[in-house]
Design an enzyme around this catalytic site. Structure first.
Site, PDB file in Angstrom:
ATOM      1  N   SER A 210       6.494 -65.585  75.217  1.00  0.00           N
ATOM      2  CA  SER A 210       5.389 -65.141  75.993  1.00  0.00           C
ATOM      3  C   SER A 210       5.671 -63.664  76.033  1.00  0.00           C
ATOM      4  CB  SER A 210       5.553 -65.828  77.416  1.00  0.00           C
ATOM      5  OG  SER A 210       4.468 -65.597  78.269  1.00  0.00           O
ATOM      6  N   ASP A 428      -2.413 -73.156  74.060  1.00  0.00           N
ATOM      7  CA  ASP A 428      -1.766 -72.680  75.000  1.00  0.00           C
ATOM      8  C   ASP A 428      -2.726 -71.828  76.055  1.00  0.00           C
ATOM      9  OD1 ASP A 428      -0.122 -70.707  76.172  1.00  0.00           O
ATOM     10  OD2 ASP A 428       1.145 -70.295  74.419  1.00  0.00           O
ATOM     11  N   HIS A 456       2.249 -74.087  76.412  1.00  0.00           N
ATOM     12  CA  HIS A 456       2.616 -72.405  76.423  1.00  0.00           C
ATOM     13  C   HIS A 456       4.142 -72.360  75.601  1.00  0.00           C
ATOM     14  CE1 HIS A 456       2.909 -68.335  77.523  1.00  0.00           C
ATOM     15  NE2 HIS A 456       3.974 -68.395  78.039  1.00  0.00           N
TER      16      HIS A 456
END
Length: 489
Positions: A210, A428, A456
């Site tokens: 991320s 995602d 995710h």
């Protein structure tokens, strides 16, 4: 609807910084430097004393050690004041081939807290690597940013979003003025270089998830010759605008909600096949009358946050079903626990610095300061897409931020580095798939790996295909073929 700080930054937390709508200027972020940091001494590792599990109890693991690493507060004045970065490592269980440094996301997430909890998920890599993570500057144990009473901003509602943001920023300036100008991803990348030197590796081996993909991309841009084996999973495109980001993420979470709804219908779950009306009704009920949960309340805002948090991964969909079903029957415990996991509330009622350090880092990473009309337009656009998570994002907070932002962290070009594996997931919700090929292209040395499933972060999805590809790269140096695709788990 009245708003808490949580709803103001809902679609930005654990994702990325504010973005810019103008070409990046050539000015450097304060504290930024293109020079290599002065090498530090080796790290003095010792048993960890303040790492806790979800139950609030100290984790006692003989293979885990912690340390403090002094780094310059201001890289433009390396001989000046130092701050301590908090580090954690889990020693290799077999023949060690180096260290693998993790950033699990944020910006503002604690690597010291996360790595011990994620240890089992990286056991295959731990056989050959010391697993290392850290609290980035401004986070928890590393010169933490504080902004008044977090409980107040998370739990209390405000009539005026902009006034709330102004008050929050004033609290940040009051409590953390010294550190605020020296945060941001460029400075964090220089801290990563200090960590590489201190662990004794010739090149940095890195796993970013991320926001961690943004940090890794900035490091690779600044130090391309020091890039070892790099994995950037759940890739972020740092160049998109503030408005584009909010809309893309809202669409992503809408898509995840619809996938959950479809899964519910197929399983004949307790919520039935038409989940959205049931959730909307619940939120309306909580707006009128919050649910008592011991000495706390599950408000409409906190319920929305809990639902939002559970959409991050398919593995947490059962908790979402359980939480909504229980709340319909008057028990808000599960949704409140999910909200707490998102806002950083600990079992003892204290909070991590996430709610403060995320905007502090994000606002410094961008020169954009959206005006009120822009924030209103974004809120209206996201409201039409998915009212449950509709938000103007960090616009109001960044507009009032006391430290000047820079776009240096948006300029990505790792020409000359070793291959960097960039991973994007088609399902995602937080970092939409289209950002992955964009980041791979910006790096110039990116190798794209696509995951067709939900969630995710592809490596943590349970996909054996993704695990094999990334493990072969990190352990053996076998670079996946460009545009490799893995099916859903």
């Amino acid at each position: 609807m009245k708003k808490t700080l949580t709803t103001t930054i809902l679609c930005a937390l654990a994702l990325a910084a504010c973005s810019t709508q103008t070409p990046p200027p050539k000015q450097a972020q304060k504290g930024g430097s293109t020079s290599t940091p002065t090498p530090t001494s080796a790290i003095a590792w010792a048993p960890c004393t303040d790492v806790q599990g979800p139950d609030g109890k100290t984790i006692n693991d003989p293979g885990m050690e912690c340390a403090k690493l002094p780094v310059p507060l201001d890289y433009a004045a390396q001989g000046g004041e130092k701050i301590d970065l908090a580090l954690v490592r889990i020693k290799a269980t077999g023949a060690k081939q180096g260290s693998l440094v993790f950033n699990f996301g944020g910006p503002g997430g604690s690597g010291v807290d996360t790595l011990p909890l994620a240890k089992a998920l990286f056991a295959g890599l731990n056989s050959s690597y010391d697993l290392v993570s850290f609290d980035p500057r401004g986070v928890d144990r590393s010169a933490p940013v504080k902004c008044g009473d977090t409980e107040k901003y998370v739990s209390e509602s405000f009539e005026d979003d902009d006034k709330m943001a102004e008050q929050f920023v004033a609290d940040c300036q009051k409590d953390s003025a010294k550190v605020l100008p020296h945060l941001g991803t460029v400075n964090a990348a220089q801290d990563l270089e200090q960590i590489r030197v201190a662990v004794g590796d010739d090149k940095l081996n890195y796993f970013g998830i991320s926001y961690g993909t943004h940090l890794g991309a900035v490091y690779a841009t600044k130090y391309p010759q020091k890039v070892g084996r790099f994995v950037l999973d759940a890739a972020l495109d740092p160049t998109i605008t503030f408005e584009e980001r909010a809309i893309a993420q809202t669409k992503g979470f809408k898509q995840a909600f619809e996938a959950f709804e479809k899964d519910c219908a197929a399983r004949k779950c307790k919520l039935g096949g038409d989940v959205e009306p049931a959730v909307d009704k619940l939120i309306d009920q909580l707006e009128a009358k919050p649910l008592k949960v011991k000495d706390r309340e599950l408000t409409a805002d906190l319920a929305s946050t809990g639902i939002f948090a559970a959409l991050y991964a398919k593995q947490t969909w059962p908790l979402l079903e359980q939480g909504v079903t229980a709340a319909q029957q008057g028990d808000g415990t599960m949704l409140l626990l999910l909200a707490d996991s998102y806002t950083g509330r600990k079992p003892d009622g204290t909070y991590s610095t996430m709610m403060a350090s995320m905007p502090a880092i994000s606002c410094l990473d961008s020169s954009e300061r959206p005006d009120e009309a822009t924030v209103d337009r974004v809120e209206q656009a996201t409201e039409k897409i998915f009212p449950l998570v509709a938000s103007g994002g960090l616009g109001s907070i960044c507009r009032h931020w006391p430290a000047k932002g820079s776009d240096e962290a948006k300029r990505i070009d790792a020409t000359g580095s070793a291959p960097i594996v960039v991973v994007g997931g088609k399902g995602d919700p937080a970092t939409p798939y289209e950002w992955a090929p964009k980041l791979a292209a910006q790096l110039k040395t990116g190798v794209l790996l696509t995951y067709e499933g939900e969630g995710h972060g592809a490596y943590l999805s349970g996909s054996s295909c993704v695990t094999r590809a990334i493990d072969a790269y990190l352990l053996k140096g076998e670079v996946p073929q460009q545009n490799t695709t893995c099916p859903a788990a």
